[in-house]
Design a protein around this motif. Structure first.
Motif, short mmCIF file in Angstrom:
data_model
loop_
_atom_site.label_atom_id
_atom_site.label_comp_id
_atom_site.label_asym_id
_atom_site.label_seq_id
_atom_site.Cartn_x
_atom_site.Cartn_y
_atom_site.Cartn_z
N MET A 1 0.79 -1.01 -0.26
CA MET A 1 0.33 -0.07 0.29
C MET A 1 0.68 1.05 0.13
O MET A 1 1.62 1.41 1.49
CB MET A 1 -1.07 0.16 1.30
N VAL A 2 1.12 2.34 -0.47
CA VAL A 2 1.65 2.93 -0.99
C VAL A 2 0.85 4.65 -1.42
O VAL A 2 -0.59 4.47 -2.12
CB VAL A 2 2.65 3.34 -2.32
N TRP A 3 1.39 5.63 -0.74
CA TRP A 3 0.33 6.88 -0.24
C TRP A 3 1.00 8.07 -1.78
O TRP A 3 1.77 7.44 -1.53
CB TRP A 3 0.21 7.74 0.83
N GLU A 4 -0.18 7.70 -2.81
CA GLU A 4 0.72 9.00 -3.74
C GLU A 4 0.42 10.09 -3.63
O GLU A 4 -0.83 10.48 -2.71
CB GLU A 4 -0.17 8.35 -4.95
N THR A 5 1.23 11.27 -3.97
CA THR A 5 0.74 12.26 -3.93
C THR A 5 -0.35 13.30 -5.31
O THR A 5 0.33 12.53 -6.42
CB THR A 5 1.82 13.34 -3.38
N ASP A 6 -0.96 14.23 -5.37
CA ASP A 6 -0.96 14.71 -6.16
C ASP A 6 -2.17 13.88 -7.72
O ASP A 6 -1.76 13.89 -7.93
CB ASP A 6 -0.24 15.73 -6.74
N VAL A 7 -2.94 13.15 -6.67
CA VAL A 7 -4.00 12.61 -8.52
C VAL A 7 -4.92 13.52 -9.25
O VAL A 7 -5.99 13.78 -7.69
CB VAL A 7 -3.51 11.14 -7.26
N PRO A 20 -6.16 17.79 -8.40
CA PRO A 20 -5.71 16.64 -7.27
C PRO A 20 -6.46 16.59 -5.89
O PRO A 20 -6.58 17.42 -5.11
CB PRO A 20 -4.53 17.07 -7.50
N ALA A 21 -6.20 15.09 -5.68
CA ALA A 21 -6.11 14.33 -4.26
C ALA A 21 -5.31 14.81 -3.71
O ALA A 21 -4.04 14.08 -4.15
CB ALA A 21 -6.21 12.97 -4.41
N ALA A 22 -4.56 14.82 -2.46
CA ALA A 22 -3.30 15.57 -2.30
C ALA A 22 -3.11 14.34 -1.73
O ALA A 22 -1.28 13.75 -2.22
CB ALA A 22 -3.68 16.50 -0.86
N ARG A 23 -3.40 13.37 -1.17
CA ARG A 23 -2.95 11.51 -0.76
C ARG A 23 -4.15 11.21 -1.59
O ARG A 23 -5.43 10.75 -1.18
CB ARG A 23 -2.56 11.86 0.59
#
Ligand SMILES: Cc1cc2nc3c(=O)[nH]c(=O)nc-3n(C[C@H](O)[C@H](O)[C@H](O)COP(=O)(O)OP(=O)(O)OC[C@H]3O[C@@H](n4cnc5c(N)ncnc54)[C@H](O)[C@@H]3O)c2cc1C
Length: 298
Positions: A1-7, A20-23
């Protein structure tokens, strides 16, 4: 599980709108979901299904966002029931019970979305919601515990339940008794025909924008029409001519365009008939005053 940024969420919502979603994390298993929720240490997160009922602000959203896939996407038909993961599509669920001649599911025909989103919204018609078919529903709490809920725990109402907003639905079992296959098929076809004829499927939208206010008032679309807003356009967004409770993205619409149409409609409906409409769609990433302008709480 990885938190991506600015999706970018415009690609993940049916409206094709929003920043975007910040996380953002896509989780495939129950242990991953537990890990994701526990890693938030109390910060409130949101769950994205198919994004068929969400308008994301142009600036995006700060709250962490989770979506389910992998082992959460399954359907298992049994003798008189069907089990589904929260990431399974409502169209897949409805298609399966229809093909197998199971009764009582035409109310969900042509409703886009996931089972998880359908449970949160108690999706369906004005008479029947998804929780009316639930035998049990499993949800994960922010602490990572799994709770099995019945209909009486959820207390479903029109497009809502009493299940805490930060619980994540993960799976459910629904009633699916055998019926007469020809009759089942005919009811589904009729419901689909009526929806496609009267609603808007060819342009991005979130379906009905407003909840129906209930007696003695008419449907939300009738009130929007009485307020003279049918067909109104702001930027790239339009209150559709075919259905006055839909706002479509004509191409390149901003969330601000949709919000501006909503705020004006709500004000004009109140002036015309004295009713304050309440949004059916979920609004993410907006400021308190923006939400207040369309009658939504944070
Ligand atoms: C053309 C069109 C027609 C439609 N017709 C209907 C209709 O007839 N009846 C109807 O009820 N709706 C209708 N809708 C709205 C939409 O299809 C439903 O609200 C659907 O349930 C949304 O599911 P989703 O997975 O896209 O949820 P999303 O839009 O992704 O999310 C909606 C809400 O559910 C929550 N959520 C999503 N997954 C989970 C989960 N696993 N656990 C907890 N919460 C979760 C989200 O956080 C959010 O609060 C229509 C929409 C369109 C575009």
């Amino acid at each position: 599980m990885v938190w991506e940024t600015d999706v970018a969420l415009s690609a993940l919502t049916r409206y094709r709108i929003g920043g975007p979603a910040a996380r953002f994390a896509s989780v495939d298993t129950r242990p991953e979901l537990t890990e994701a929720l526990r890693s938030l240490e109390g910060a409130t997160c949101r769950v994205l299904g198919w994004g068929a009922n969400v308008l994301v602000a142009d600036r995006g959203m700060e709250e962490p966002l989770i979506t389910l896939s992998g082992e959460f996407d399954f359907l298992r038909l049994a003798y008189d029931s069907v089990e589904a993961g929260a990431a399974a599509g409502l169209p897949a669920l409805v298609g399966e019970v229809r093909r197998e001649g199971r009764t009582g599911w035409e109310f969900l025909e042509a409703v886009p979305g996931s089972v998880g989103g359908g449970l949160r919204m108690n999706a369906g018609s004005s008479e029947v919601g998804l929780w009316d078919r639930a035998i049990w529903v499993d949800a994960m709490t922010p602490a990572g515990d799994i709770v099995r809920l019945g209909r009486e725990d959820a207390q479903p109402t029109y497009r809502a339940t009493r299940v805490p907003a930060d619980w994540v639905f993960i799976a459910a079992r629904f009633t699916a008794a055998a019926g007469d296959p020809a009759e089942v098929n005919a009811k589904h076809s009729e419901r689909r025909r009526r929806k496609i004829e009267t609603q808007v499927y060819e342009l991005p939208s979130c379906g009905s924008i407003w909840k129906n206010p209930g007696p003695p008032h008419g449907s939300a679309w009738e009130l929007v029409e009485q307020a003279g807003m049918r067909g109104a356009i702001r930027g790239g967004a339009q209150i559709t001519e075919r259905h006055a409770n839909f706002i479509a993205n004509l191409g390149g619409a901003a969330a601000a365009d949709v919000l501006s149409l909503m705020a004006e409609t709500r004000r004009r409906v109140h002036e015309a008939v004295g009713v304050w409409l309440e949004p059916e769609i979920c609004l993410w990433g907006f400021e308190r005053e923006e939400l207040a302008s369309v009658g939504a709480a944070r």
